[in-house]
Design a protein around this motif. Structure first.
Motif, PDB file in Angstrom:
ATOM      1  N   SER A 152     -36.950   6.351   5.925  1.00 41.38           N
ATOM      2  CA  SER A 152     -38.137   6.865   6.608  1.00 41.38           C
ATOM      3  C   SER A 152     -39.022   7.705   5.691  1.00 41.38           C
ATOM      4  O   SER A 152     -39.974   8.337   6.157  1.00 41.38           O
ATOM      5  CB  SER A 152     -37.718   7.688   7.837  1.00 41.38           C
ATOM      6  OG  SER A 152     -36.825   8.717   7.473  1.00 41.38           O
ATOM      7  N   GLY A 153     -38.714   7.730   4.385  1.00 45.97           N
ATOM      8  CA  GLY A 153     -39.578   8.400   3.422  1.00 45.97           C
ATOM      9  C   GLY A 153     -39.343   9.888   3.263  1.00 45.97           C
ATOM     10  O   GLY A 153     -40.179  10.596   2.693  1.00 45.97           O
ATOM     11  N   LYS A 184     -43.989   6.937   1.142  1.00 47.48           N
ATOM     12  CA  LYS A 184     -45.233   6.573   1.822  1.00 47.48           C
ATOM     13  C   LYS A 184     -45.153   6.979   3.294  1.00 47.48           C
ATOM     14  O   LYS A 184     -44.412   6.392   4.068  1.00 47.48           O
ATOM     15  CB  LYS A 184     -45.502   5.070   1.695  1.00 47.48           C
ATOM     16  CG  LYS A 184     -45.834   4.640   0.273  1.00 47.48           C
ATOM     17  CD  LYS A 184     -46.341   3.204   0.243  1.00 47.48           C
ATOM     18  CE  LYS A 184     -46.798   2.800  -1.153  1.00 47.48           C
ATOM     19  NZ  LYS A 184     -47.339   1.431  -1.194  1.00 47.48           N
ATOM     20  N   LYS A 185     -45.922   8.004   3.654  1.00 48.49           N
ATOM     21  CA  LYS A 185     -45.901   8.504   5.014  1.00 48.49           C
ATOM     22  C   LYS A 185     -46.493   7.485   5.985  1.00 48.49           C
ATOM     23  O   LYS A 185     -47.486   6.838   5.704  1.00 48.49           O
ATOM     24  CB  LYS A 185     -46.684   9.821   5.099  1.00 48.49           C
ATOM     25  CG  LYS A 185     -46.035  10.980   4.352  1.00 48.49           C
ATOM     26  CD  LYS A 185     -46.826  12.255   4.564  1.00 48.49           C
ATOM     27  CE  LYS A 185     -46.165  13.425   3.852  1.00 48.49           C
ATOM     28  NZ  LYS A 185     -46.910  14.696   4.052  1.00 48.49           N
ATOM     29  N   PHE A 190     -38.441   0.030   7.706  1.00 46.47           N
ATOM     30  CA  PHE A 190     -37.778  -1.195   7.274  1.00 46.47           C
ATOM     31  C   PHE A 190     -38.373  -1.741   5.969  1.00 46.47           C
ATOM     32  O   PHE A 190     -37.742  -2.536   5.278  1.00 46.47           O
ATOM     33  CB  PHE A 190     -37.840  -2.257   8.379  1.00 46.47           C
ATOM     34  CG  PHE A 190     -36.965  -1.925   9.560  1.00 46.47           C
ATOM     35  CD1 PHE A 190     -35.600  -2.137   9.512  1.00 46.47           C
ATOM     36  CD2 PHE A 190     -37.514  -1.371  10.705  1.00 46.47           C
ATOM     37  CE1 PHE A 190     -34.784  -1.829  10.589  1.00 46.47           C
ATOM     38  CE2 PHE A 190     -36.712  -1.047  11.789  1.00 46.47           C
ATOM     39  CZ  PHE A 190     -35.343  -1.278  11.733  1.00 46.47           C
ATOM     40  N   VAL A 191     -39.590  -1.318   5.618  1.00 44.93           N
ATOM     41  CA  VAL A 191     -40.189  -1.726   4.354  1.00 44.93           C
ATOM     42  C   VAL A 191     -39.429  -1.092   3.188  1.00 44.93           C
ATOM     43  O   VAL A 191     -39.044  -1.761   2.224  1.00 44.93           O
ATOM     44  CB  VAL A 191     -41.686  -1.351   4.298  1.00 44.93           C
ATOM     45  CG1 VAL A 191     -42.266  -1.691   2.925  1.00 44.93           C
ATOM     46  CG2 VAL A 191     -42.458  -2.078   5.394  1.00 44.93           C
TER      47      VAL A 191
END
Length: 390
Positions: A152-153, A184-185, A190-191
């Motif tokens: 989740s960054g 990346k906020k 899943f990326v």
């Protein structure tokens, strides 16, 4: 008798009551609002109070329980996935490998395949220890990738690197890699997860995997039993890709949810074709092949971290979900950390699984290292739901 109005061609009875008399004779542009005023004038004060109480209650209920409503109605808008045709799993420690392979319809090899166990690591130190101790006799190379970012960054410490001394027993067979997060906020978690799995593919090549080696693809907490991996390494003509059906536990081995965990898989590696993934890749699955112990942590802080960090962090809809006292109560009760209904596809299954998970008092057929070190891992055994606060 009815008279026709020249504006808008509306009709109105000659005789009207006192409440709605002013509706007649108005143009069509004002008629709708007039009718609304007419209706409202006909409502008594008790009805007003009832409506003012009911409407906000409904809105609040949908806000708080909307996810539950959606999950409960899931059978109406989503069909269940295609069921797996299970391959029966035969095992007894006193039965020869030749016989076991034959029972499964497979031949036996002259020597076992090499086996690679590859995982993405976050913070599951205890479960990783149980996994590697369980699989140690049959693994050629342990492959672990760690990032300084959660899916989740969120920035995270390199937990494995800090605890590497605990895993000296695998050091000669360990390929360790690290990868920097992209932070990346607002990006779909899943990326980031997919990016890390691609990096794990590259790490496997560095570890020296070759064609027809066995590759275990599963999360750290999805633990194949050692006899399952031994069987698949010795038997010939096993499927190219085979999912493993695992017993599904929550919080510890006291709370057996079901036997429907299926994402773990074993692959006969093919250069240029095999890609590390965590979704359905075949229709074949081997029954009773290990354990999936989700949220099986020693410390409350580890629960909080995973709830905020993993790919489904959107389930933390309210900040009080992360309250340590609440989390402890939920664990001991066997309830859901996110206050969700079961993720099922039929009303029968949803209703059947509603409420806390029944307590189990069986510690039979669990990972051997767990039972051999029961004092150290008592938090994972029946009757020990209390967690450390650190």
């Amino acid at each position: 008798m009815m008279r026709i109005m020249s504006e808008g061609c509306h009709t109105c009875p000659k005789k009207t009551d006192d409440i709605c008399g002013d509706v007649c004779g108005q143009g069509s542009s004002r008629l709708s609002m007039s009718r609304i005023r007419c209706i409202l004038r006909g409502i008594d004060s008790k009805t007003y109070i009832f409506l003012f109480a009911l409407v906000p209650t409904i809105v609040y209920g949908v806000y708080v329980h909307g996810q539950k409503i959606s999950y409960f109605l899931r059978p109406l808008w989503e069909s269940p996935p295609k069921p797996f045709p299970d391959i029966p799993h035969y095992y007894n420690e006193n039965v020869s490998m030749e016989t076991l392979c034959k029972l499964h319809g497979w031949g036996v090899r002259e020597f076992p395949r090499r086996v690679y166990d590859a995982v993405l690591f976050s913070n599951e130190v205890d479960i990783l220890t149980l996994r590697w101790q369980e699989l140690y006799p049959y693994i050629t190379q342990f492959v672990l990738l760690e990032s300084n970012s959660t899916f989740s960054g969120i920035p995270k410490p390199m937990v494995f690197a800090s605890n590497r001394d605990r895993f000296k027993f695998v050091e000669p067979r360990l390929t360790y890699g690290s990868i920097g997060g992209r932070f990346k906020k607002g990006e779909n978690p899943f990326v980031e997860e997919a990016m890390q799995r691609v990096a794990l593919d590259q790490l496997l090549k560095i570890a020296g995997i070759t064609d027809d080696d066995l590759l275990i693809m599963s999360d750290v907490d999805e633990i194949p039993s050692r006899h399952t991996i031994n069987l698949l390494s010795w038997c010939d003509d096993i499927p190219q890709v085979l999912h493993l059906r695992l017993k599904n536990y929550l919080y510890s081995f006291e709370f057996l949810v079901d036997d429907k965990s299926w994402r773990a898989s074993v692959h006969r590696y093919q250069t240029g074709k095999t890609r590390y993934a965590h979704y359905r890749q075949t229709d074949e699955i081997l029954a009773d092949a290990g354990w999936h112990c989700s949220f099986c942590f020693r410390h409350i802080s580890e629960f909080v971290f995973k709830m905020k960090a993993y790919s489904h962090n959107d389930r933390v809809r309210f900040s009080h979900y992360l309250n340590p006292k609440r989390i402890q109560r939920v664990i001991c009760k066997g309830s859901d950390l996110f206050d969700m209904l079961p993720e099922e596809y039929t009303f029968k299954e949803i209703i059947g699984k509603m409420g806390p998970i029944p307590h189990s008092f069986s510690a039979v057929h669990l990972p051997s290292h767990l039972l051999e070190n029961a004092d150290e891992y008592k938090f994972l055994l029946p009757g020990n739901c209390l967690r450390e606060s650190g």
